[in-house]
Design an enzyme around this catalytic site. Structure first.
Site, short mmCIF file in Angstrom:
data_model
loop_
_atom_site.label_atom_id
_atom_site.label_comp_id
_atom_site.label_asym_id
_atom_site.label_seq_id
_atom_site.Cartn_x
_atom_site.Cartn_y
_atom_site.Cartn_z
N GLU A 97 40.43 44.14 32.51
CA GLU A 97 41.53 43.18 32.44
C GLU A 97 41.51 42.25 33.64
O GLU A 97 41.30 42.67 34.77
CB GLU A 97 42.85 43.95 32.40
CG GLU A 97 44.10 43.09 32.43
CD GLU A 97 45.35 43.92 32.61
OE1 GLU A 97 46.45 43.34 32.50
OE2 GLU A 97 45.24 45.14 32.85
N PHE A 98 41.73 40.97 33.39
CA PHE A 98 41.85 39.99 34.46
C PHE A 98 43.32 39.86 34.82
O PHE A 98 44.16 39.57 33.97
CB PHE A 98 41.29 38.65 33.98
CG PHE A 98 41.36 37.55 35.01
CD1 PHE A 98 40.30 37.32 35.87
CD2 PHE A 98 42.48 36.74 35.11
CE1 PHE A 98 40.35 36.30 36.81
CE2 PHE A 98 42.55 35.72 36.05
CZ PHE A 98 41.48 35.51 36.90
N ILE A 99 43.64 40.09 36.08
CA ILE A 99 45.02 39.97 36.55
C ILE A 99 45.11 38.79 37.51
O ILE A 99 44.39 38.73 38.51
CB ILE A 99 45.49 41.26 37.26
CG1 ILE A 99 45.46 42.44 36.29
CG2 ILE A 99 46.90 41.07 37.83
CD1 ILE A 99 45.85 43.77 36.92
N ASP A 149 41.50 55.20 48.19
CA ASP A 149 40.94 54.23 49.14
C ASP A 149 41.92 53.09 49.33
O ASP A 149 41.60 51.91 49.16
CB ASP A 149 39.60 53.71 48.61
CG ASP A 149 38.82 52.92 49.65
OD1 ASP A 149 39.15 53.02 50.85
OD2 ASP A 149 37.88 52.19 49.27
#
Length: 329
Positions: free
Chosen positions: A128-130, A233
């Site tokens: 998904e592109f956010i 992380d």
């Protein structure tokens, strides 16, 4: 200023490592279906991704290990990371971690869609592109959402993860273990100490670190430790917000562990008082938290020592020596 998922690519775990953007693609016309056999990324986007054309591929800079790009299509944008040197196992582990966090329905993470091999060599992950917002994140909301993820993400198998993964570019072992002190001692601190000995011949830090591992149990007295899902992380480069101001966390090194271990990168995460206040409203602070805090920093200082060199050695051995004095060993 608007930024995008992938600005910091998997494997970069230190703000001290500054990398120039990698330019891999230029603006192109929509791809024809005839090109499918040459590019499995395009093939997935134009079939399972439900797009009929890719209008543009633009590079997204910031990663030192992977090439990051946004594929703009008539079905919306997709975020793609590729690596010509590494097989799919690294991206598969990332996808499993993202899926685990996504399924908690707590804090926002990019949903992974597809992992696979590239033609000839290398691998890719499509997710998904956010679209990022102008601010990094609201500290209070971040603390609450992170605690909610820790509460929701539970394991019936103990401490560990279904697959091994990486912390930066260092292998991170996640073999299931029923005992947290054993898991953290062997698969976190012990593994890093052995790397330091093998890589630098540093028998001093190895021997002192092993003394600490054998004697650190009193630091965990009078507390209950349940395995919970950790990002693993969580430093400032892996924390941002979407265009609505909601926190977003990226590029995980997930495993099920003690919730306090999530703060191991706090020295370069920018967590403030509002973050911790909100977090502890959801998961109350346990006795001895302050005494254990540096123990969780130690894992990441050792990893930075192994990744980036002697500049991090003094911080790591100082923590070890402080604990040896505290524990009278």
């Amino acid at each position: 200023m608007v930024a995008y998922v992938g600005l910091i690519s998997l494997g970069v775990s230190s703000p001290s490592m500054l990398c120039l953007p990698r330019i891999g693609f230029t603006k192109r016309r929509p791809f024809a279906m005839a090109a499918l056999s040459d590019d499995p990324v395009q093939e997935w986007i134009l079939t399972e991704g439900k797009a009929t054309q890719i209008t543009r591929i633009r590079p997204i800079g910031g990663g030192c290990i992977n090439l990051a790009s946004c594929y703009e299509t008539d079905a919306g944008p997709f975020f793609v990371k590729t690596n010509r040197s590494i097989g799919p196992s690294m991206f598969e582990a990332e996808a499993i971690g993202l899926d685990a966090m996504y399924e908690t329905q707590t804090i926002r993470v990019p949903k992974p869609f597809k992992v696979g091999p590239l033609r000839n060599s290398g691998s890719f992950i499509i997710m998904e592109f956010i679209e990022f917002g102008a601010s990094r994140s609201n500290q209070s909301v971040l603390g609450r959402k992170l605690a909610e993820m820790h509460k929701a993400g539970k394991s019936e198998n103990g401490f560990g993860f279904p697959v091994d993964n990486t912390i930066g570019s260092t292998p991170q072992m996640n073999t299931w273990c029923s005992d947290w002190i054993q898991f953290y001692g062997e698969q976190r601190l012990g593994y890093q100490l052995k790397l330091a000995q093998d890589q630098y011949g540093d028998s001093t830090i190895y021997q002192r670190g092993q003394r600490l591992i054998k004697k650190m149990a009193p630091l965990f007295e009078d507390i209950v430790i349940e395995p919970c899902l950790l990002h693993g992380d969580l430093w400032s480069g892996n924390i941002t917000s979407d265009k609505n101001g909601e926190p977003v966390i990226l590029d995980p090194a997930c495993y099920y562990g003690h919730s306090e271990a999530e703060f191991g990168m706090s020295w370069c995460a920018g967590f403030g008082g509002s973050f911790y206040n909100s977090y502890f409203e959801v998961i109350p602070k346990q006795p001895g938290f302050e005494k254990r805090r540096d123990l969780y920093l130690l894992y990441h200082y050792l990893n930075h020592y192994n990744l980036f060199g002697s500049g991090y050695r003094s911080s790591a051995i100082s923590i070890i020596d402080d604990y040896l004095r505290m524990l009278n060993v």
